[in-house]
Design an enzyme around this catalytic site. Structure first.
Site, PDB file in Angstrom:
ATOM      1  N   GLU A 276     -11.408  -1.833   0.086  1.00 46.28           N
ATOM      2  CA  GLU A 276     -11.674  -0.889  -0.899  1.00 46.28           C
ATOM      3  C   GLU A 276     -13.246  -0.563  -0.649  1.00 46.28           C
ATOM      4  OE1 GLU A 276      -9.680  -3.389  -1.698  1.00 46.28           O
ATOM      5  OE2 GLU A 276      -7.905  -2.421  -2.577  1.00 46.28           O
TER       6      GLU A 276
ATOM      7  N   GLU B 190     -16.115   8.173  -9.647  1.00 44.42           N
ATOM      8  CA  GLU B 190     -16.520   6.866  -9.497  1.00 44.42           C
ATOM      9  C   GLU B 190     -17.244   6.747  -8.276  1.00 44.42           C
ATOM     10  OE1 GLU B 190     -13.594   3.626 -11.535  1.00 44.42           O
ATOM     11  OE2 GLU B 190     -13.794   3.159  -9.541  1.00 44.42           O
TER      12      GLU B 190
ATOM     13  N   HIS C  79       2.011  -7.265 -10.868  1.00 42.72           N
ATOM     14  CA  HIS C  79       2.162  -6.046  -9.892  1.00 42.72           C
ATOM     15  C   HIS C  79       3.363  -6.039  -9.127  1.00 42.72           C
ATOM     16  CE1 HIS C  79       0.312  -3.195  -6.889  1.00 42.72           C
ATOM     17  NE2 HIS C  79      -0.731  -3.105  -7.531  1.00 42.72           N
TER      18      HIS C  79
ATOM     19  N   ARG D 105      -5.934  -7.769  -2.150  1.00 39.85           N
ATOM     20  CA  ARG D 105      -5.539  -8.061  -0.937  1.00 39.85           C
ATOM     21  C   ARG D 105      -6.156  -9.294  -0.390  1.00 39.85           C
ATOM     22  NH1 ARG D 105      -3.668  -3.405  -0.514  1.00 39.85           N
ATOM     23  NH2 ARG D 105      -2.110  -2.650   1.138  1.00 39.85           N
TER      24      ARG D 105
ATOM     25  N   HIS E  83      -4.151  -8.738  -8.197  1.00 45.61           N
ATOM     26  CA  HIS E  83      -3.456  -7.875  -6.863  1.00 45.61           C
ATOM     27  C   HIS E  83      -4.006  -7.748  -5.709  1.00 45.61           C
ATOM     28  CE1 HIS E  83      -5.647  -4.137  -7.287  1.00 45.61           C
ATOM     29  NE2 HIS E  83      -5.589  -4.416  -8.522  1.00 45.61           N
TER      30      HIS E  83
ATOM     31  N   ASP F 266     -11.581   4.337  -4.565  1.00 44.89           N
ATOM     32  CA  ASP F 266     -11.804   3.577  -3.285  1.00 44.89           C
ATOM     33  C   ASP F 266     -10.466   2.976  -2.715  1.00 44.89           C
ATOM     34  OD1 ASP F 266     -10.665   1.589  -5.143  1.00 44.89           O
ATOM     35  OD2 ASP F 266     -12.501   0.359  -5.408  1.00 44.89           O
TER      36      ASP F 266
HETATM   37  C1  UD1 Z   1      -3.516  -0.285  -4.005  1.00 44.26           C
HETATM   38  C2  UD1 Z   1      -4.882   0.085  -3.911  1.00 44.26           C
HETATM   39  C3  UD1 Z   1      -5.874  -0.796  -4.330  1.00 44.26           C
HETATM   40  C4  UD1 Z   1      -5.885  -0.576  -5.998  1.00 44.26           C
HETATM   41  C5  UD1 Z   1      -4.493  -0.949  -6.346  1.00 44.26           C
HETATM   42  C6  UD1 Z   1      -4.016  -0.781  -7.799  1.00 44.26           C
HETATM   43  C7  UD1 Z   1      -5.226   0.647  -1.383  1.00 44.26           C
HETATM   44  C8  UD1 Z   1      -5.824  -0.052  -0.142  1.00 44.26           C
HETATM   45  N1  UD1 Z   1      -5.125  -0.324  -2.348  1.00 44.26           N
HETATM   46  O1  UD1 Z   1      -3.323  -1.545  -3.509  1.00 44.26           O
HETATM   47  O2  UD1 Z   1      -7.258  -0.397  -4.070  1.00 44.26           O
HETATM   48  O3  UD1 Z   1      -6.614  -1.704  -6.924  1.00 44.26           O
HETATM   49  O4  UD1 Z   1      -3.445  -0.093  -5.418  1.00 44.26           O
HETATM   50  O5  UD1 Z   1      -3.031  -1.240  -8.169  1.00 44.26           O
HETATM   51  O6  UD1 Z   1      -5.406   1.802  -1.584  1.00 44.26           O
HETATM   52  N2  UD1 Z   1       4.541  -1.274  -4.886  1.00 44.26           N
HETATM   53  C9  UD1 Z   1       5.752  -0.723  -5.555  1.00 44.26           C
HETATM   54  N3  UD1 Z   1       5.789   0.132  -6.493  1.00 44.26           N
HETATM   55  C10 UD1 Z   1       4.713   0.473  -6.997  1.00 44.26           C
HETATM   56  C11 UD1 Z   1       3.330   0.101  -6.642  1.00 44.26           C
HETATM   57  C12 UD1 Z   1       3.437  -0.621  -5.394  1.00 44.26           C
HETATM   58  O7  UD1 Z   1       6.930  -1.299  -5.290  1.00 44.26           O
HETATM   59  O8  UD1 Z   1       4.571   1.376  -8.118  1.00 44.26           O
HETATM   60  C13 UD1 Z   1       4.639  -2.119  -3.844  1.00 44.26           C
HETATM   61  C14 UD1 Z   1       5.343  -1.370  -2.576  1.00 44.26           C
HETATM   62  O9  UD1 Z   1       6.168  -2.476  -1.762  1.00 44.26           O
HETATM   63  C15 UD1 Z   1       4.275  -1.120  -1.889  1.00 44.26           C
HETATM   64  C16 UD1 Z   1       3.223  -2.339  -2.273  1.00 44.26           C
HETATM   65  O10 UD1 Z   1       3.474  -2.627  -3.697  1.00 44.26           O
HETATM   66  O11 UD1 Z   1       4.400  -1.196  -0.568  1.00 44.26           O
HETATM   67  C17 UD1 Z   1       1.569  -2.114  -1.714  1.00 44.26           C
HETATM   68  O12 UD1 Z   1       1.201  -0.813  -2.418  1.00 44.26           O
HETATM   69  P1  UD1 Z   1      -0.176  -0.208  -2.047  1.00 44.26           P
HETATM   70  O13 UD1 Z   1      -0.747   0.968  -2.564  1.00 44.26           O
HETATM   71  O14 UD1 Z   1      -0.248  -0.173  -0.340  1.00 44.26           O
HETATM   72  O15 UD1 Z   1      -1.451  -1.497  -2.398  1.00 44.26           O
HETATM   73  P2  UD1 Z   1      -1.839  -2.189  -3.670  1.00 44.26           P
HETATM   74  O16 UD1 Z   1      -1.766  -3.411  -3.231  1.00 44.26           O
HETATM   75  O17 UD1 Z   1      -1.060  -1.512  -4.801  1.00 44.26           O
HETATM   76  N1  UDP Z   2      -2.683  -1.595 -16.434  1.00 44.99           N
HETATM   77  C1  UDP Z   2      -1.607  -0.893 -16.961  1.00 44.99           C
HETATM   78  N2  UDP Z   2      -0.331  -1.784 -16.957  1.00 44.99           N
HETATM   79  C2  UDP Z   2      -0.384  -3.167 -16.543  1.00 44.99           C
HETATM   80  C3  UDP Z   2      -1.526  -3.780 -16.038  1.00 44.99           C
HETATM   81  C4  UDP Z   2      -2.686  -2.675 -15.774  1.00 44.99           C
HETATM   82  O1  UDP Z   2      -1.446   0.086 -17.439  1.00 44.99           O
HETATM   83  O2  UDP Z   2       0.513  -3.936 -16.470  1.00 44.99           O
HETATM   84  C5  UDP Z   2      -4.005  -0.709 -16.367  1.00 44.99           C
HETATM   85  C6  UDP Z   2      -5.053  -1.257 -16.661  1.00 44.99           C
HETATM   86  O3  UDP Z   2      -5.563  -0.974 -18.048  1.00 44.99           O
HETATM   87  C7  UDP Z   2      -6.204  -0.629 -15.958  1.00 44.99           C
HETATM   88  C8  UDP Z   2      -5.342  -0.128 -14.679  1.00 44.99           C
HETATM   89  O4  UDP Z   2      -4.025  -0.415 -14.852  1.00 44.99           O
HETATM   90  O5  UDP Z   2      -6.539   0.686 -16.291  1.00 44.99           O
HETATM   91  C9  UDP Z   2      -5.891  -1.087 -13.416  1.00 44.99           C
HETATM   92  O6  UDP Z   2      -5.070  -1.103 -12.300  1.00 44.99           O
HETATM   93  P1  UDP Z   2      -5.097  -2.066 -11.219  1.00 44.99           P
HETATM   94  O7  UDP Z   2      -5.330  -3.360 -11.667  1.00 44.99           O
HETATM   95  O8  UDP Z   2      -3.673  -2.066 -10.461  1.00 44.99           O
HETATM   96  O9  UDP Z   2      -6.027  -1.527 -10.269  1.00 44.99           O
HETATM   97  P2  UDP Z   2      -7.738  -1.810 -10.005  1.00 44.99           P
HETATM   98  O10 UDP Z   2      -8.301  -1.403 -11.400  1.00 44.99           O
HETATM   99  O11 UDP Z   2      -7.870  -2.963  -9.660  1.00 44.99           O
HETATM  100  O12 UDP Z   2      -7.790  -0.717  -8.774  1.00 44.99           O
END
Ligand code: UD1
Ligand code: UDP
Length: 374
Positions: free
Chosen positions: A129, A115, A248, A217, A215, A93
């Protein structure tokens, strides 16, 4: 072609990537990462030893949904033009999945949705999502539903039964792979212990601790304020319990969590962990407090009680079984539910039961069987 971009997609697609790569006579497998996440994606690729064939490298600090959607959509146009895949597989998602599915639809590339069929039926939660997975489901040719509940959601949307397969969730394949590697090798366990010791100043093997992640939104702003206030109250009320929170990298999470929770001796804010140490720590945790999707699926198979800081979930199976409880991003409910589990052994035991409603570790084999038959 497999396409993914974030940490959870990478964890859940890694075993499928390997399973496809193991059938070179039947499938030519190409991996494209969007790098919607950069560091958190690379952490997973490193654990699994995966080198992508294509890397769109599109993450920008503080990106919004418009940035990511537009960059993935136009990026995938070029990738599809150049590689002409027979099928593209996306996961779950995220915006990477939504925009890749749309690009596949525009380019005439059949889409397989791994999924598939998870629903809250509320477009505001989780946001965006729920929208992403509904739209991906709209264009998918193959729907790989993890459970009978997700299959029924798709049937209710009039998706033809022949296009849906119940496969289990590949997250259990990934989890079993990592647990197997940890269990089989004392040297690796020692390395993981050292890695965790370097980050946590207490004996996490014997002392009680909560493992926390957040994390979403829809929790930005007031939700995170409530979560942090609850953690503060609990940390003060239970000084002998530890609170471990790998934060996160999203700045909307880093900001409030670091400023509201600094200076508490038993609250440990650490960087996101690699998947293997995270699973090892999960195995040793007492309670899990999270708004994550993937952790709701993993923790029950390790027998850990999970309190989910959301009002609705698209993963009702473990809630129905009584091992996951929804507590919202609500200070009072978080505090009272954690306190109950810490204080009342019977309550704790009733939630700490290992079960696997989300899969048996054979999801990838089932997905490949379906692809093979086409
Ligand atoms: C995204 C997904 C969410 C998922 C989550 C898992 C969307 C809309 N959201 O949300 O469904 O559950 O990932 O974690 O697709 N950032 C870093 N380094 C990283 C990752 C993120 O710096 O490795 C920071 C950056 O500033 C980036 C921001 O996080 O711009 C947001 O990342 P983004 O993928 O847009 O949203 P998530 O909240 O991570
Ligand atoms: N996870 C990880 N390191 C962390 C926190 C989570 O490897 O510090 C793993 C966790 O075991 C799970 C996945 O990341 O498999 C979940 O990711 P996240 O919570 O970012 O996204 P979501 O599942 O909510 O989309």
């Amino acid at each position: 072609m497999l396409v993914f971009g974030t940490r959870p997609e990478a964890i859940k697609m890694a075993p499928l990537y390997f399973a496809l790569k193991n059938c070179p006579d039947e499938f030519e497998t190409v991996l494209c990462v969007t790098a919607q996440h950069r560091q958190m994606l690379d952490q997973v690729l490193k654990v699994f030893g995966i080198v992508p064939d294509i890397d769109l490298n599109l993450m920008k600090p503080g990106q919004d949904l418009f940035d990511v959607t537009a960059a993935v959509l136009t990026g995938m146009r070029s990738v599809f033009n150049e590689h002409q895949p027979d099928a593209v597989l996306v996961h779950g998602d995220t915006t990477t999945s939504l925009a890749t599915a749309m690009a596949g639809f525009y380019a005439g590339v059949p889409v397989g949705h791994v999924e598939a069929g998870l629903r809250t039926h509320d477009l505001t939660a989780p946001f965006p999502e729920e929208f992403n997975r509904q739209v991906t489901g709209k264009v998918a040719r193959w729907h790989f539903a993890p459970t009978a509940v997700s299959q029924q959601n798709l049937l209710d949307e009039r998706i033809p039964a022949a296009q849906i397969s119940v496969t289990g969730n590949t997250v259990i394949d990934a989890l079993m792979w990592v647990l197997g590697r940890i269990d089989a090798d004392a040297g690796r366990r020692a390395e993981l212990s050292n890695f965790i010791d370097a980050r946590l100043p207490f004996d996490w093997r014997s002392e009680r601790f909560l493992l926390i992640t957040g994390h979403r939104r829809e929790n930005f702003g007031d939700g995170f304020l409530q979560i942090c206030e609850a953690l503060k109250e609990l940390a003060r009320g239970y000084p002998e319990v530890h609170f471990v929170y790998p934060v996160h990298l999203n700045p909307n999470v880093q900001g409030p969590v670091n400023s509201l929770l600094e200076g508490l001796n038993n609250v440990h804010l650490i960087d996101p962990l690699d998947y293997e140490p995270f699973v090892y720590l999960l195995k040793h945790s007492h309670i899990v407090l999270t708004d994550s999707g993937g952790i709701q699926e993993e923790a029950p198979s390790l027998g850990k009680p999970v309190l989910v800081m959301r009002d609705v979930t698209e993963r009702p199976e473990a809630v129905d079984a009584g091992t996951v409880r929804l507590v919202g991003a609500d200070r009072g409910r978080i505090v009272s539910n954690v306190a109950e589990l810490l204080d009342n052994e019977d309550s704790y035991k009733s939630m700490a039961r290992a079960h696997n409603p989300y899969g048996d570790g054979k999801a990838c084999a089932r997905i490949i069987d379906v692809l093979r038959s086409f």
